[in-house]
Design a protein around this motif. Structure first.
Motif, PDB file in Angstrom:
ATOM      1  N   PRO A 151       3.196  -4.723 -11.132  1.00 55.04           N
ATOM      2  CA  PRO A 151       1.962  -4.315 -10.455  1.00 55.04           C
ATOM      3  C   PRO A 151       1.623  -2.851 -10.753  1.00 55.04           C
ATOM      4  CG  PRO A 151       3.425  -5.460  -8.945  1.00 55.04           C
ATOM      5  CD  PRO A 151       4.203  -5.240 -10.196  1.00 55.04           C
ATOM      6  N   SER A 184      -1.140   0.333  -9.760  1.00 57.28           N
ATOM      7  CA  SER A 184      -2.232   0.737  -8.859  1.00 57.28           C
ATOM      8  C   SER A 184      -3.248   1.568  -9.631  1.00 57.28           C
ATOM      9  CB  SER A 184      -1.679   1.542  -7.683  1.00 57.28           C
ATOM     10  OG  SER A 184      -1.522   2.879  -8.056  1.00 57.28           O
ATOM     11  N   SER A 188      -1.947  -6.418 -14.453  1.00 58.15           N
ATOM     12  CA  SER A 188      -1.097  -5.594 -13.588  1.00 58.15           C
ATOM     13  C   SER A 188      -1.846  -5.122 -12.338  1.00 58.15           C
ATOM     14  CB  SER A 188      -0.618  -4.350 -14.351  1.00 58.15           C
ATOM     15  OG  SER A 188       0.217  -4.724 -15.395  1.00 58.15           O
ATOM     16  N   GLU A 245      -2.152  -7.906  -9.815  1.00 57.54           N
ATOM     17  CA  GLU A 245      -0.894  -8.114  -9.075  1.00 57.54           C
ATOM     18  C   GLU A 245      -0.816  -7.113  -7.914  1.00 57.54           C
ATOM     19  OE1 GLU A 245       1.798 -10.131  -9.967  1.00 57.54           O
ATOM     20  OE2 GLU A 245       0.821 -10.980 -11.735  1.00 57.54           O
ATOM     21  N   PHE A 246      -1.190  -5.884  -8.198  1.00 54.59           N
ATOM     22  CA  PHE A 246      -1.078  -4.843  -7.169  1.00 54.59           C
ATOM     23  C   PHE A 246      -2.059  -5.101  -6.026  1.00 54.59           C
ATOM     24  CE2 PHE A 246      -1.862  -0.841  -5.081  1.00 54.59           C
ATOM     25  CZ  PHE A 246      -0.599  -0.274  -5.000  1.00 54.59           C
ATOM     26  N   LYS A 296      -3.639  -7.871  -5.348  1.00 57.15           N
ATOM     27  CA  LYS A 296      -3.618  -9.276  -4.907  1.00 57.15           C
ATOM     28  C   LYS A 296      -5.010  -9.913  -5.042  1.00 57.15           C
ATOM     29  CE  LYS A 296       0.539  -8.757  -2.277  1.00 57.15           C
ATOM     30  NZ  LYS A 296       1.157  -8.213  -3.472  1.00 57.15           N
TER      31      LYS A 296
END
Ligand SMILES: NC(=O)C1=CN([C@@H]2O[C@H](COP(=O)(O)OP(=O)(O)OC[C@H]3O[C@@H](n4cnc5c(N)ncnc54)[C@H](OP(=O)(O)O)[C@@H]3O)[C@@H](O)[C@H]2O)C=CC1
Ligand SMILES: O=C(CO)COP(=O)(O)O
Length: 351
Positions: A125, A127, A307, A310-311, A313
């Protein structure tokens, strides 16, 4: 902040690739232009041949490899280099850049800066702290404040052939939008203004993922219905991730969003669409990239957005399916089945 611009100042363009050359030629219809090429050899070669990226150069264009010269001569500068190279370029130019400069970039990709020189790993993940748009990079690396972007359905080949088109100049500053409009607009190129800089930048970056997907559909011969399904769900995916990254939904329904999505998902001249078509034919991503002379930003963007999703959601099934194809974790056929089985909820739940 005072401007030292005069209507007689030349305008700078950084990057002599397909799009940088188109923009330089278009600007040269109105003003003198200084075009920066990466190496002295490339600058000399372009100057000798008076040609760059297959396009003849307008006589009002001077080619240079001197960033100081560009900064000292030009108040308005258009950086048009691949996203992976912009930070390093602005860092080198930064000693010569001042707050009076206006920078309007044409790059459609993200910058990723990870701590300790770590490499991007799409399964980890990531940000927003580590992922920047090009305007953010310019502001981080220089004293320039008045930043903008140029984004829209602008396939370089069509513009080089002088076919009609339109684009958006986005900035928080009206003078940046006005400068972009005055310098670029002509009888075959319309320029709209937008104050949602991040939203417009995100449109240009994210549509490249969907263009790769459209190329896959085309390469598999799945037909126009399937492509329309991919484009419309792709648009929703762009909006979901765009909202998570700080973009305003309105930008996505404009020329830089849906407009560029249609152009790039329909054209066999799009580099991203071509990547998708070749993936569908069973080629490996490494071989495709190595054989392409130009940049397909979407390949890198898929890994970055995977990525980010994933962070934050955010559901990004198209990005995920393309990530799996690129990393050979799924065949193209399996990825298509995966998407057709994906459980969607309401069709429009982002407005
Ligand atoms: N082509 C298009 O239709 C459009 C492209 N864009 C965007 O514009 C950006 C550039 O694309 P495009 O022009 O097509 O790219 P190309 O792939 O045609 O070429 C990239 C160019 O950038 C140059 N370059 C790379 N790094 C540097 C650097 N540090 N300093 C100076 N020049 C550098 C390369 O130089 P060298 O030759 O030395 O390697 C090359 O000339 C991309 O983000 C793309 O998405 C946006 C709209 C339309
Ligand atoms: O952004 C573009 C057109 O607007 C160019 O798309 P490609 O990079 O896929 O060629």
């Amino acid at each position: 902040m005072t401007s030292k611009s005069s209507s007689k100042d030349p305008v700078g363009v950084l990057g002599a690739g397909s799009f940088g050359t188109v923009i330089a030629n278009m600007l040269a219809e109105k003003t003198d232009v200084i075009l920066y090429a990466r190496t002295p050899e490339r600058a000399k070669n372009i100057n000798d041949k008076r040609e760059s990226s297959g396009q003849a150069l307008h006589e009002r264009i001077t080619v240079t490899n001197d960033l100081e010269l560009v900064a000292k001569s030009c108040n308005v500068i258009f950086p048009v280099v691949p996203s992976a190279n912009l930070r390093e370029l602005i860092r080198r130019m930064s000693p010569y850049l001042r707050p009076y400069h206006i920078l309007i970039h044409g790059t459609k990709g993200f910058d990723v800066s990870l701590p300790d020189n770590k490499q991007l790993n799409a399964n980890r993940p990531l940000s927003r702290d580590y992922v920047k748009t090009m305007s953010e990079v310019i502001m981080e690396e220089s004293s320039v404040v008045r930043v903008g972007c140029l984004a829209g359905p602008n396939l370089a080949g069509e513009m080089a052939a002088r076919q009609p088109a339109a684009s958006v100049v986005a900035s928080h500053f009206d003078e940046v939008i006005n400068a972009g409009q005055q310098l670029l607009k002509n009888e075959r190129f319309l320029i709209y203004g937008n104050s949602d800089l991040i939203g417009v930048e995100l449109c240009g970056v994210l549509k490249n993922i969907i263009a790769i997907g459209a190329g896959v559909i085309h390469g598999l011969g799945l037909g126009e219905n399937a492509k329309a399904l991919l484009i419309s769900r792709g648009m929703v995916e762009m909006i979901y991730i765009g909202q998570a990254l700080g973009g305003n939904t309105k930008a996505f329904i404009g020329l830089a969003g849906v407009g560029d999505l249609i152009a790039t998902c329909s054209s066999q001249h799009s580099r991203n669409f071509t990547v998708g078509t070749r993936l569908a034919k069973g080629e490996k991503i490494k071989d495709i990239i190595e054989s392409m002379e130009e940049t397909a930003e979407g390949v890198r963007t898929i890994e970055i957005v995977k990525s980010l999703s994933e962070f934050y959601k955010v559901r990004c099934p198209i990005t995920e399916a393309l990530h799996n194809i690129i990393n050979e974790e799924m065949t193209v056929g399996d990825a298509t089945t995966y998407l057709m089985k994906f459980p969607f909820r309401a069709e429009i739940d982002f407005l």
